[in-house]
Design an enzyme around this catalytic site. Structure first.
Site, mmCIF file in Angstrom:
data_model
loop_
_atom_site.group_PDB
_atom_site.id
_atom_site.type_symbol
_atom_site.label_atom_id
_atom_site.label_comp_id
_atom_site.label_asym_id
_atom_site.label_seq_id
_atom_site.Cartn_x
_atom_site.Cartn_y
_atom_site.Cartn_z
ATOM 1 N N CYS A 1 0.803 -1.239 0.000
ATOM 2 C CA CYS A 1 0.000 0.000 0.000
ATOM 3 C C CYS A 1 0.830 1.280 0.000
ATOM 4 O O CYS A 1 0.565 2.188 -0.794
ATOM 5 C CB CYS A 1 -0.897 0.048 1.235
ATOM 6 N N LYS B 1 3.307 1.757 -3.084
ATOM 7 C CA LYS B 1 2.425 1.821 -4.263
ATOM 8 C C LYS B 1 1.751 3.181 -4.358
ATOM 9 O O LYS B 1 1.769 3.827 -5.400
ATOM 10 C CB LYS B 1 1.403 0.680 -4.171
ATOM 11 N N ASP C 1 -3.415 -11.530 6.050
ATOM 12 C CA ASP C 1 -3.486 -12.105 4.696
ATOM 13 C C ASP C 1 -3.324 -13.624 4.662
ATOM 14 O O ASP C 1 -3.500 -14.242 3.606
ATOM 15 C CB ASP C 1 -2.392 -11.492 3.806
HETATM 16 P P1 NDP Z 1 -6.031 -10.024 -7.494
HETATM 17 O O1 NDP Z 1 -6.637 -11.264 -6.980
HETATM 18 O O2 NDP Z 1 -6.650 -8.717 -7.157
HETATM 19 O O3 NDP Z 1 -5.898 -10.086 -9.069
HETATM 20 C C1 NDP Z 1 -5.247 -11.130 -9.719
HETATM 21 C C2 NDP Z 1 -5.557 -11.030 -11.182
HETATM 22 O O4 NDP Z 1 -4.805 -11.988 -11.907
HETATM 23 C C3 NDP Z 1 -7.024 -11.300 -11.477
HETATM 24 O O5 NDP Z 1 -7.452 -10.397 -12.460
HETATM 25 C C4 NDP Z 1 -7.012 -12.724 -11.991
HETATM 26 O O6 NDP Z 1 -8.056 -12.953 -12.904
HETATM 27 C C5 NDP Z 1 -5.675 -12.797 -12.685
HETATM 28 N N1 NDP Z 1 -5.079 -14.127 -12.717
HETATM 29 C C6 NDP Z 1 -5.136 -15.076 -11.769
HETATM 30 N N2 NDP Z 1 -4.413 -16.152 -12.142
HETATM 31 C C7 NDP Z 1 -3.892 -15.870 -13.351
HETATM 32 C C8 NDP Z 1 -3.051 -16.581 -14.256
HETATM 33 N N3 NDP Z 1 -2.598 -17.788 -13.982
HETATM 34 N N4 NDP Z 1 -2.730 -15.979 -15.429
HETATM 35 C C9 NDP Z 1 -3.191 -14.733 -15.724
HETATM 36 N N5 NDP Z 1 -3.973 -14.013 -14.892
HETATM 37 C C10 NDP Z 1 -4.318 -14.572 -13.726
HETATM 38 O O7 NDP Z 1 -4.512 -10.088 -7.009
HETATM 39 P P2 NDP Z 1 -3.348 -9.013 -7.034
HETATM 40 O O8 NDP Z 1 -2.116 -9.782 -7.243
HETATM 41 O O9 NDP Z 1 -3.682 -7.888 -7.941
HETATM 42 O O10 NDP Z 1 -3.404 -8.460 -5.550
HETATM 43 C C11 NDP Z 1 -3.402 -9.363 -4.450
HETATM 44 C C12 NDP Z 1 -4.297 -8.884 -3.367
HETATM 45 O O11 NDP Z 1 -3.657 -7.816 -2.671
HETATM 46 C C13 NDP Z 1 -5.628 -8.288 -3.792
HETATM 47 O O12 NDP Z 1 -6.601 -9.242 -4.037
HETATM 48 C C14 NDP Z 1 -5.963 -7.421 -2.618
HETATM 49 O O13 NDP Z 1 -6.543 -8.222 -1.633
HETATM 50 C C15 NDP Z 1 -4.618 -6.933 -2.162
HETATM 51 N N6 NDP Z 1 -4.338 -5.588 -2.697
HETATM 52 C C16 NDP Z 1 -5.122 -4.538 -2.314
HETATM 53 C C17 NDP Z 1 -4.887 -3.283 -2.810
HETATM 54 C C18 NDP Z 1 -5.764 -2.149 -2.417
HETATM 55 O O14 NDP Z 1 -6.459 -2.242 -1.432
HETATM 56 N N7 NDP Z 1 -5.777 -1.047 -3.189
HETATM 57 C C19 NDP Z 1 -3.806 -3.004 -3.728
HETATM 58 C C20 NDP Z 1 -3.053 -4.177 -4.090
HETATM 59 C C21 NDP Z 1 -3.328 -5.404 -3.578
HETATM 60 P P3 NDP Z 1 -9.452 -13.626 -12.464
HETATM 61 O O15 NDP Z 1 -9.776 -13.101 -11.114
HETATM 62 O O16 NDP Z 1 -10.383 -13.198 -13.517
HETATM 63 O O17 NDP Z 1 -9.150 -15.077 -12.465
#
Ligand code: NDP
Length: 466
Positions: free
Chosen positions: A47, A50, A314
């Site tokens: 956070c 970023k 987490d």
């Molecule tokens: P997210 O779960 O938010 O997003 C992951 C993304 O990657 C999704 O769009 C997913 O698609 C996609 N995905 C999953 N597996 C694959 C794959 N094998 N190949 C290609 N794409 C894939 O995770 P992040 O890594 O962005 O962030 C992790 C967590 O950290 C968040 O969920 C949140 O809880 C936290 N966070 C919070 C923030 C905030 O409050 N502003 C900022 C950053 C992180 P689909 O879901 O469609 O499968």
């Protein structure tokens, strides 16, 4: 039996620091182990850095907007090294503050990797410490791609250490981190391609938000490829080559990439979710249950299948957000060592994505509302922010209110636009208090702001009652 401490906390991130300092404040004898820097993901690789990078990257559009207000902005350049040095200094400052907070609270901090060696013993730096209770607050780490050449990619951890701004970046993943970093790199001048395997980014968000943010991201100059995935990465003289192909060709559900192709980049950043950091803690030997994603399973009191071992933050399958981890830490400390606590309300946890423009959301999505209520009234508004009317920028702000048509209670607020997180935070209070649409209508707006739109939307866009 007497123990060395009442509580041993493993992990000095948001959950662990809040739990240990509050428990100690209530009189418990507390020790904490942290193998990295205090503050965990949020402070060190999440956070805080970023948001600092987001702030800096937004100046690019601000500079462009200034011309419309009569400013001449010439010869502006950017110093990446200075940006990163200042960011690192701020994080070091926060690390120190966290250490001081724990010290002042009387928490004994062990700088090392801890392992639970028997149900009431933690070993760290060769020392064995017995504890009545143990709390696992070890957080998570970014998932790495399992594709040929996947080791050429970086994750957000390494993105915070880049020595220079890459010229060409591929960001993979249409979640929080993917959208935020796509905006960050674009702001500092990179050519950015955002590759997402699904039909729309931000699974779980309101459908209108998912679709509209894609328009905004594209308008921002980011090449968004949905329904696409990278098959392999390889290093060539040109840079890192990503072979991109449409995903699930047989699926009607996906917008297929019309021209499967080859992308070249200097940096490929994967943001495809995070993995709970449970390895090496000795949890399997103790029989601590985990779910199929590796998250520790807990009950409503954050107790694992071994009740005196707790897990929060987490590492468990709750919203992975810093304020949630803090709330869990406070809940457990108050319940075990203090005056007790009401259960945490997860239904009105607000969240923001610091994409450009920002997204803020709280409560039910339209699809969720339809699934739960017989009659849902939808109010929505889309407009060009006043600040942009004197610029060439066409960005639109979008707001949606979902209301239970039978009870008048608001079910959810959603927004895309400048400061969406700031605006939604106040509305989350209202939602937690059970605000009705009539009460929103009775609220006088602040003019001229974007936020006033949330109290002036009088005309229903549609009623869903079939
Ligand atoms: P997210 O779960 O938010 O997003 C992951 C993304 O990657 C999704 O769009 C997913 O698609 C996609 N995905 C999953 N597996 C694959 C794959 N094998 N190949 C290609 N794409 C894939 O995770 P992040 O890594 O962005 O962030 C992790 C967590 O950290 C968040 O969920 C949140 O809880 C936290 N966070 C919070 C923030 C905030 O409050 N502003 C900022 C950053 C992180 P689909 O879901 O469609 O499968």
């Amino acid at each position: 039996m007497s123990y060395d401490v009442d509580l041993f906390v493993i992990g000095g991130g948001s959950a662990g620091v809040r739990l240990s300092r509050m428990a100690s404040g209530f009189g418990a004898r507390v020790a904490l182990a942290e193998s990295g820097r205090l503050g965990g993901t949020c402070v060190n690789v999440g956070c805080v850095p970023k948001k600092l990078l987001v702030y800096g990257s937004e100046f690019r559009t601000e500079l462009a907007d200034m011309a419309g207000f009569g400013w001449h902005v010439e010869g502006v350049s950017h110093d990446w090294k200075k940006l990163f040095a200042n960011k690192d200094a701020e994080i070091a400052r926060l690390n120190t503050i966290y250490g001081r907070i724990l010290e002042r609270a009387g928490v004994v901090v062990h700088h090392g990797r801890a392992r639970i060696t028997d149900p009431h013993t933690v070993e760290v730096n060769g020392q064995r410490i017995t504890a009545e209770r143990i709390a696992v607050c070890t957080g998570g780490f970014p998932r790495r791609p399992q594709i040929p050449g996947g080791d050429l990619a970086i994750t957000s951890d390494e993105a915070f250490e880049l020595e220079a701004c890459p010229k060409r970046v591929i960001v993979v993943g249409g979640g929080y981190i993917g959208l935020e970093f796509a905006g960050i790199f674009k702001g500092y001048g990179a050519e950015v391609t955002l590759v997402h395997h699904g039909r729309h980014v931000l699974r779980g968000f309101d459908q209108s938000v998912r679709e509209r943010i894609e328009d905004e991201v594209r308008a921002h100059g980011i090449d968004l490829r949905t329904g696409s995935e990278i098959q392999r990465l390889s290093r060539t003289d040109e840079g890192i080559v990503a072979e991109l192909s449409p995903r699930g060709v047989a699926s009607d559900d996906l917008v297929l990439c019309e021209d499967p192709d080859r992308l070249v980049a200097d940096v490929v950043l994967y943001a495809i979710g995070r993995v709970p950091a449970t390895d090496g803690l000795g949890l399997d030997e103790l029989g601590v249950e985990r779910d199929r994603h590796g998250a520790i399973v807990v009950n409503g009191e954050y107790e694992t299948s071994v009740p005196h071992i707790l897990a929060l933050g987490d590492i468990i399958a709750y919203p992975r957000l810093t304020p949630v981890a803090l709330a869990q830490g406070m809940y457990v400390a108050r319940k075990l060592y203090g005056p007790g606590s009401e259960a945490i309300r997860y239904d009105t946890v607000a969240t923001a994505v610091f994409s450009q423009p920002n997204i803020g959301t709280v409560g039910l999505t339209e699809d969720e509302a339809r699934g739960r209520c017989a009659c849902v009234d939808v109010y929505e508004s889309s407009f060009r922010p006043m600040k942009l009317t004197m610029t060439g920028r066409q960005e639109k702000t979008y707001m949606k209110i979902l209301v239970d048509g039978d009870t008048d209670k608001v079910l959810g607020f959603h927004m895309i636009g400048p400061d969406a997180g700031e605006i939604i935070q106040g509305l989350a209070v209202a939602l937690t208090c059970g605000v009705t649409k009539t009460q929103l209508d009775a609220t006088i707006g602040i003019h001229p702001t974007a936020a006033e739109e949330f109290v002036t939307m009088r005309t229903r866009a549609r009623r869903l009652d079939d």
